[in-house]
Design an enzyme around this catalytic site. Structure first.
Site, PDB file in Angstrom:
ATOM      1  N   GLN A 136       0.864  -1.199   0.124  1.00 47.40           N
ATOM      2  CA  GLN A 136      -0.020  -0.286   0.145  1.00 47.40           C
ATOM      3  C   GLN A 136       0.841   1.256  -0.073  1.00 47.40           C
ATOM      4  O   GLN A 136       0.606   2.246   0.605  1.00 47.40           O
ATOM      5  CB  GLN A 136      -1.140   0.020   1.098  1.00 47.40           C
ATOM      6  CG  GLN A 136      -1.855  -1.314   1.318  1.00 47.40           C
ATOM      7  CD  GLN A 136      -2.855  -1.208   2.494  1.00 47.40           C
ATOM      8  OE1 GLN A 136      -2.816  -0.133   3.207  1.00 47.40           O
ATOM      9  NE2 GLN A 136      -3.485  -2.316   2.461  1.00 47.40           N
ATOM     10  N   CYS A 137       1.973   1.417  -0.892  1.00 46.85           N
ATOM     11  CA  CYS A 137       2.929   2.252  -0.821  1.00 46.85           C
ATOM     12  C   CYS A 137       2.780   3.052  -2.063  1.00 46.85           C
ATOM     13  O   CYS A 137       2.394   2.609  -3.200  1.00 46.85           O
ATOM     14  CB  CYS A 137       4.067   1.821  -0.783  1.00 46.85           C
ATOM     15  SG  CYS A 137       5.669   3.016  -0.696  1.00 46.85           S
ATOM     16  N   GLY A 138       3.328   4.380  -2.198  1.00 43.83           N
ATOM     17  CA  GLY A 138       2.964   5.075  -3.364  1.00 43.83           C
ATOM     18  C   GLY A 138       4.161   4.363  -4.359  1.00 43.83           C
ATOM     19  O   GLY A 138       4.040   4.343  -5.567  1.00 43.83           O
TER      20      GLY A 138
END
Length: 189
Positions: A64-66
């Site tokens: 769930q990271c950029g």
């Protein structure tokens, strides 16, 4: 009055103990990445020794990271170089921004389902601090200026088992600097 033989034996024993400690220190400093393994996402072990003599790109990942779209670039890099010997290992970690909160099923859905990853993925692992996985402690000792500061930090292990390079999170896997370092590691003797 001390016996000469006793004194000589004591001195020689001390010299032998110092020599043994020096050998132990030298062996510890010569430890390579091939001495480590990660638990696999779906069980079993990912033993770095299984890739001895070949470069390995170890990347701490998060779903769930950029930077999560870098999974696609990692797969592309691995596809391009795997026939020449490169291995990529994804190491999911919740250490940065709690961006890997799920369990194995959720991690698998993102890595394999969404991005089609076919390189090995470890189970969720701590990569920083006192509870860091031994590989990450070893890497921090070897390259204290190149610590993971966020998700998708990349360590390149050379064919000799030592860290050849490190790349920050912002550097895409298909960046020329990463590809050049991988190609150099593949041709190193």
């Amino acid at each position: 009055m001390m016996n000469r033989r006793h004194v000589l034996t004591t001195l020689l024993g001390g010299v032998a103990a110092v020599a043994a400690l020096s050998r132990a220190d030298a062996q510890a400093s010569r430890m390579t990445a091939y001495g480590f393994s990660f638990p696999g996402l779906k069980g079993g072990e990912i033993k770095l020794a299984d890739y001895a003599g070949k470069p390995i790109l170890v990347v701490n990942t998060a779903s769930q990271c950029g930077y999560t779209p870098q999974y696609a670039g990692l797969q592309e890099l691995w596809t391009e170089f795997r026939e020449r010997g490169l291995t990529v290992i994804g190491v999911p970690s919740n250490d940065f921004g709690n961006q890997e909160p799920g369990g194995p099923h959720e991690i698998d859905d993102i890595a394999h389902g969404r991005f089609g990853i076919s390189f090995p993925i470890a189970a969720k692992t701590v990569v920083k601090g006192p509870n860091a996985h031994p590989f990450y402690k070893w890497a921090a000792e070897a390259r204290p200026r190149d610590l993971p500061r966020w998700n998708f930090h990349k360590y390149l292990v050379g064919r000799d088992g030592y860290l050849a390079d490190a790349f920050g999170s912002e550097l895409e896997p298909m960046d020329t600097r990463v590809k050049t370092a991988v190609a150099r590691s593949l041709t190193a003797v």
